[in-house]
Design a protein around this motif. Structure first.
Motif, PDB file in Angstrom:
ATOM      1  N   SER A 181      16.219 -69.699  13.988  1.00 33.09           N
ATOM      2  CA  SER A 181      15.018 -70.064  14.728  1.00 33.09           C
ATOM      3  C   SER A 181      15.075 -69.557  16.165  1.00 33.09           C
ATOM      4  O   SER A 181      14.099 -69.008  16.692  1.00 33.09           O
ATOM      5  CB  SER A 181      14.855 -71.585  14.709  1.00 33.09           C
ATOM      6  N   ASN A 182      16.257 -69.732  16.794  1.00 32.59           N
ATOM      7  CA  ASN A 182      16.422 -69.231  18.172  1.00 32.59           C
ATOM      8  C   ASN A 182      16.299 -67.711  18.230  1.00 32.59           C
ATOM      9  O   ASN A 182      15.706 -67.156  19.152  1.00 32.59           O
ATOM     10  CB  ASN A 182      17.775 -69.667  18.725  1.00 32.59           C
ATOM     11  N   ARG A 183      16.884 -67.052  17.213  1.00 30.90           N
ATOM     12  CA  ARG A 183      16.828 -65.584  17.193  1.00 30.90           C
ATOM     13  C   ARG A 183      15.390 -65.098  17.055  1.00 30.90           C
ATOM     14  O   ARG A 183      14.986 -64.113  17.690  1.00 30.90           O
ATOM     15  CB  ARG A 183      17.688 -65.057  16.046  1.00 30.90           C
ATOM     16  N   LYS A 184      14.600 -65.811  16.214  1.00 24.35           N
ATOM     17  CA  LYS A 184      13.211 -65.420  16.025  1.00 24.35           C
ATOM     18  C   LYS A 184      12.428 -65.581  17.322  1.00 24.35           C
ATOM     19  O   LYS A 184      11.615 -64.716  17.698  1.00 24.35           O
ATOM     20  CB  LYS A 184      12.590 -66.278  14.921  1.00 24.35           C
ATOM     21  N   LYS A 189      10.761 -62.524  22.925  1.00 20.44           N
ATOM     22  CA  LYS A 189      11.040 -62.204  24.332  1.00 20.44           C
ATOM     23  C   LYS A 189      11.649 -60.817  24.461  1.00 20.44           C
ATOM     24  O   LYS A 189      11.343 -60.059  25.380  1.00 20.44           O
ATOM     25  CB  LYS A 189      11.984 -63.242  24.927  1.00 20.44           C
ATOM     26  N   HIS A 190      12.534 -60.496  23.484  1.00 22.72           N
ATOM     27  CA  HIS A 190      13.196 -59.199  23.529  1.00 22.72           C
ATOM     28  C   HIS A 190      12.198 -58.055  23.374  1.00 22.72           C
ATOM     29  O   HIS A 190      12.350 -56.986  23.968  1.00 22.72           O
ATOM     30  CB  HIS A 190      14.251 -59.125  22.430  1.00 22.72           C
ATOM     31  N   SER A 191      11.145 -58.285  22.567  1.00 16.10           N
ATOM     32  CA  SER A 191      10.117 -57.252  22.392  1.00 16.10           C
ATOM     33  C   SER A 191       9.428 -56.965  23.719  1.00 16.10           C
ATOM     34  O   SER A 191       9.138 -55.797  24.046  1.00 16.10           O
ATOM     35  CB  SER A 191       9.081 -57.720  21.361  1.00 16.10           C
ATOM     36  N   LYS A 192       9.180 -58.028  24.486  1.00 12.45           N
ATOM     37  CA  LYS A 192       8.572 -57.828  25.806  1.00 12.45           C
ATOM     38  C   LYS A 192       9.491 -57.051  26.731  1.00 12.45           C
ATOM     39  O   LYS A 192       9.067 -56.178  27.484  1.00 12.45           O
ATOM     40  CB  LYS A 192       8.232 -59.183  26.421  1.00 12.45           C
ATOM     41  N   VAL A 193      10.816 -57.371  26.637  1.00 19.32           N
ATOM     42  CA  VAL A 193      11.800 -56.668  27.469  1.00 19.32           C
ATOM     43  C   VAL A 193      11.859 -55.186  27.096  1.00 19.32           C
ATOM     44  O   VAL A 193      11.908 -54.309  27.967  1.00 19.32           O
ATOM     45  CB  VAL A 193      13.182 -57.323  27.321  1.00 19.32           C
TER      46      VAL A 193
END
Length: 301
Positions: A181-184, A189-193
């Motif tokens: 769940s945390n990874r999802k 957020k990572h996609s935005k980064v």
């Protein structure tokens, strides 16, 4: 013309005569269990105080037919049933109870050259014999009870181990669900980064999931995308080996990254053969390090 006994009557006579001879033969193998008939009567009277009505009646039938050899009677179940006007099944059950309680003892006999099972002989026990049998029954019951307690304890321990294993499995699954769940959530957020990195290619921003200690070691040699991929592989290997500590994750991945960089330098200088896949080589380093410094250590502890 002399009188002749009818054939059927003669057969019945011979049959009854044979039964009497056989009964006499069987009873000749026994000696008096009581010194006198009076002693047997007094003992039976003592037993009768503790018996139910049907038990009382059947025991007294045995007593009445235990006069030739005092204390021993040779009666068939059906004979007793007919005499008291009760069922044969009831007679069998009551005799079994009297035997188990120690008031009488059923003795199996053998007959014929082939030693086949013969009729049963019932011995009315003296009070001394009764006390000995009663004590043996108590010891037997206690032994059975102790065995049942041991078996119950063993089953309880097995059930407890099963419950513990089930709880550990549920705990691991819950932990895995939290991680996924945390990874999802972090992937969003990572996609935005990543979008920001593409837009500003001259600026690097650390992936949100990767700890600072790992990112600083890997940053000079690998791209953010490669570092993130290496981090995911490390999590999969460590969690699969029940390693959940963040400090352990940092130690394991930093070692693997540094080992991969050293090997790539040796390849560049021609000191080592070319690596076919950085990812496969990295996974091999992880597994070897976990097996030597974490898995074996935890197993010993």
């Amino acid at each position: 013309m002399p009188w002749k006994r009818p054939a059927c009557t003669l057969f019945s006579f011979l049959k009854s005569k044979k039964g009497m001879i056989e009964m006499t033969y069987i009873m000749n193998d026994f000696e008096n269990n009581f010194e006198t008939i009076i002693a047997m009567d007094r003992t039976v009277e003592r037993y009768n105080r503790h018996l139910k009505k049907t038990e009382y009646r059947i025991l007294n039938v045995l007593k009445q037919h235990s006069l030739k050899v005092i204390g021993y009677s040779h009666l068939k179940l059906q004979t007793i049933a007919d005499y008291l006007e009760i069922s044969k099944k009831t007679v069998y059950r009551v005799l079994k109870n009297l035997d188990e309680q120690g008031y009488i003892t059923k003795i199996h006999t053998v007959s014929g050259k082939r030693k086949n099972n013969g009729a049963n002989v019932y011995r009315i026990n003296t009070y001394t014999q009764y006390e000995i049998l009663k004590e043996k029954n108590v010891h037997a019951k206690m032994s059975t009870l102790n065995q049942m307690i041991k078996t119950g304890k063993a089953l309880s321990q097995q059930a407890l181990q099963h419950v513990r294993a089930k709880k550990e499995t549920i705990y691991f699954l819950n932990l895995l669900n939290i991680f996924l769940s945390n990874r999802k959530r972090l992937n969003k957020k990572h996609s935005k980064v990543l979008f920001h990195n593409i837009k500003h290619s001259n600026i690097r921003i650390k992936p949100m999931e990767v700890p600072d200690e790992i990112y600083q070691v890997a940053k000079p040699f690998f791209s953010d995308e490669e570092i993130m991929a290496f981090y995911k592989v490390m999590l999969k290997e460590t969690i699969g080996n029940n390693i959940y500590s963040t400090e352990a994750h940092i130690e394991i991945m930093n070692y693997a990254i540094q080992s991969l960089v050293k090997t790539k330098k040796k390849v560049y200088h021609g000191q080592k053969a070319e690596i076919k896949s950085d990812r496969a080589y990295y996974i091999g380093i992880l597994r070897e390090y976990i097996a030597q410094d974490f898995y074996v250590y935890n197993a010993v502890i």
